[in-house]
Every structure is written in structure tokens, then in C-alpha cells.
Design an enzyme around this catalytic site. Sequence first.
Site, mmCIF file in Angstrom:
data_model
loop_
_atom_site.group_PDB
_atom_site.id
_atom_site.type_symbol
_atom_site.label_atom_id
_atom_site.label_comp_id
_atom_site.label_asym_id
_atom_site.label_seq_id
_atom_site.Cartn_x
_atom_site.Cartn_y
_atom_site.Cartn_z
ATOM 1 N N GLN A 11 -1.213 -0.831 8.876
ATOM 2 C CA GLN A 11 -2.780 -0.693 8.255
ATOM 3 C C GLN A 11 -3.401 -1.626 8.806
ATOM 4 O OE1 GLN A 11 -3.350 -1.792 3.642
ATOM 5 N NE2 GLN A 11 -1.578 0.161 4.193
ATOM 6 N N HIS A 51 -7.907 -4.091 8.374
ATOM 7 C CA HIS A 51 -9.079 -3.778 7.296
ATOM 8 C C HIS A 51 -10.371 -4.078 7.853
ATOM 9 C CE1 HIS A 51 -6.111 -3.368 4.399
ATOM 10 N NE2 HIS A 51 -5.349 -4.723 4.522
ATOM 11 N N GLU A 66 -6.611 -10.553 3.678
ATOM 12 C CA GLU A 66 -5.383 -11.162 2.551
ATOM 13 C C GLU A 66 -4.430 -12.137 2.911
ATOM 14 O OE1 GLU A 66 -5.001 -6.669 2.281
ATOM 15 O OE2 GLU A 66 -3.102 -7.179 3.247
ATOM 16 N N HIS A 80 -0.604 -3.934 10.364
ATOM 17 C CA HIS A 80 0.412 -5.110 9.067
ATOM 18 C C HIS A 80 1.162 -3.412 8.734
ATOM 19 C CE1 HIS A 80 -2.551 -4.920 6.788
ATOM 20 N NE2 HIS A 80 -1.703 -5.165 6.169
ATOM 21 N N ARG A 112 -5.562 3.226 8.241
ATOM 22 C CA ARG A 112 -3.866 3.302 8.132
ATOM 23 C C ARG A 112 -3.376 3.750 9.618
ATOM 24 N NH1 ARG A 112 -5.459 5.403 3.200
ATOM 25 N NH2 ARG A 112 -4.657 4.304 1.421
#
Length: 413
Positions: free
Chosen positions: A98, A100, A135, A264, A283
Site C-alpha cells: 500500500q 498513502h 507514518e 510498502h 492498495r
Amino acid sequence: MELLRNAVRPYAWGSRTTLAELLGNPSPAPHPEAELWMGAHPGDPSRVVDPSGAERSLLERIDADPETELGADTVARWGNRLPFLLKILAAEEPLSMQAHPSAAQAAEGHAREEAAGIARDAPNRNYPDPTAKPELVCALTEFHALAGFRDPVRTLALLEAVRTPGLAPYADLLAGQPDSGGLRALFTMWITLPQTALGNLLPDLFDACVRHVKDHGEFALECRTVLELGESYPGDAGVLASLLLNRLVLGPGEAIYLPAGNLHAYLRGTAVEILANSDNILRGGLTPKHVDVPELLRVLDFGSNDMPVTTGEDRGRLRVYRTEAPEFELSRVTWAEADRDEVALPGGTPRILLCCAGTVVVGDGERELTLRPGHSAWVPATDPDLLARPSGDGEAHLFVATTGTDAPSHGER
């Protein structure tokens, strides 16, 4: 400063023992337990437990008095919203591949899907939140991951090491353009391959990977990963895509930062993860869930290099994992068995404290709170500075999550 009661998310890739044992619950759990969420995301907000034992949603508490809970600076920048979410990940099997979106991409995508009337919990919803989702993941145990596109020159060496007649045209394509453009072209071709083409390509690749592992080749770890993913996700294009990504093994205390667009997949292990308070996921494979290829390609960053691994910046007794993300900052305190020193935890920002080992006592001079493994606490921005110390024998580990400082990361290896 009050204890939190947190939600456990039961995704299929989770462990039946890790979170159960950390939280002192019966083990093995009846179902896989994948993530422990600490924060105020509407999908599963933590509950604040006051001294009388009464509980209230952290989301409701912030909404009722945002300046007390978040502080004026946080409210001015983020509104009445805690900008970060803290998690413990317990991965027994690989998560989906996935990426982001950036802040601009998230805002545009969210508005577009809202206008189209796509329900926020719909399987084809890409942007349930209007915000970015950078993240950072910090290993608690040995933690395995794929993250970021590898240098194309190194990827070409890997493709030559497992070269098959079916793989040869793709290797030649990248050899003709060993840069981000070539990676984009190759990834796009692989992720859009028909199932019949994948079925013809993968068996020979698996045979080549088996031979490479038996020969103790340079890329044995990458080849074992291909074989493991092929067994877990037969016929999935993400198995091929894994050949393009950096394969990492993090030791306890080591972390990686994943900005917008970084492709990642977490493979296995236990880690603390801090991220912007968003659930936007594009995804790219290793999943039976919705894969929106055009949207994924729109957000992916095909820049390539070694993935930086950080051990944090030494700031007194705190190890601080600084990143460019303004939404969050993660710090860690570790006490060795013979170390009983008090450590100052500065106030002025909203904080979540998480104990991952041993017992830690946190106090402000008037009251104290005892945190055991798996326990966490909410500390409003208006609370004073705190002192933390270990209690009992053995090591103790405490994580501190708060808002970011817009500083670059340091301490990379």
C-alpha cells in the site's frame, strides 16, 4: 493524566498471541488481533478512564474542550482534532502492499468521493478521510518490511540473479531505462498483468528463487520473500512488485519513516506505529481487497534509494524519532535493569504515553499513574511536565506520542 481503554482491531493478518499476552488477556485469542489503536480516530476512538472508573470517548472529550485537551497551538493548526494516531502492530502474516496520499491528494480525493456519494465504509472507498497519512514504524521485535523502491541498478542485479525466459523482457525494459520512469513503466505493467500471464510467469520465478536460496545467493532474503508471498497470495501481482522494493529487517528500537507515496508492505513482527490521524489507503497487491490501479499510480513516488533506518535522536534520556511530519513525533525511554533514574517528559502538547515492557510510574508531583505493559495514558496539553520512573525489576520501555516539530529526521544508519 488518565488511563486509556483502547480498541483491538481483528484483521486477518494479526497474531492470536502477541496483543493478548501484552494486555494480559487469555492467549491464544479466539481470533487474530492485529492492531491496538490509541487516539481519537472516529473509526475506533480510545476511551478515557477517570479515577472513579467512569469512561468517556477521547473524541467526545476533545470536542467538549479542545483548547484544554489539545492546546491553543494544536487547535490553531489542526482544528478540534488530535492530529496523530498511535498503534501497536502485531503482524503474523503480510499486510497489503500500500501507499498513502499527500495532504493535497487526500483533500482532493476525499472531496471527489464525497461528491460522488461513495459511502465512507464502501469497499471501493479510497479516501474516507480528508487528510494525509504519513507514518513511522518502530520495531519492538525483529520486524520485517518492504518499503520504497530499490535503486534500479540493484534491482537489475536481482532480476538477473533470478532471470527466466518470461522475466527477461521485463528486466530488459528496466535495463533500457534504469530510473524512476523505468520503475513506473515496469510496475505498471506488472500490476496490470492478466491473471493468465501471471499464472505463466510466477511458477518459473519461484523455481529460480528456490535455486537462488539453495545456492546462498546474494538475494536469498528477497527470494525467500517472493516464495513466502507466493504461498500466501497465489497469483497476486504484488508478488512480482515485491522484487522492486527494499527488503528490510529492523531490530528493536529501529524505525522507518514512510512519507506520502511510499509503497510498502509490513511482513511480520511487532512494532509501535505512529501516523497522521487518517485511514486513507491505496492498495497495490497482497490483498483480496479493492485495488484502484489508476489512483495508486497517481499517488506513488517512484524515486528510488536505500530506505533510511533511524535509531532516533539522542535528547537527554529520550530517543526522539524526528520526521518531517507536522502531525506527530514519537519518543522512547528505555530503562536497563539496574537503571532507576527519573526522566522528565515535557508538557505543553497533547500526549499519549504507552508502556511496552516493565512497569512505569508517571507523576506530576501531586498524583501518579502506574503503567504496565500494554497500558497507555492520555495527557492533555494543559497538564504540567511529568516525571517517569521504572518500578520493580527488569527493563522498562515507555513511548511518548505527541504533535510534530516540523524537523528533519536524524540518527540514520
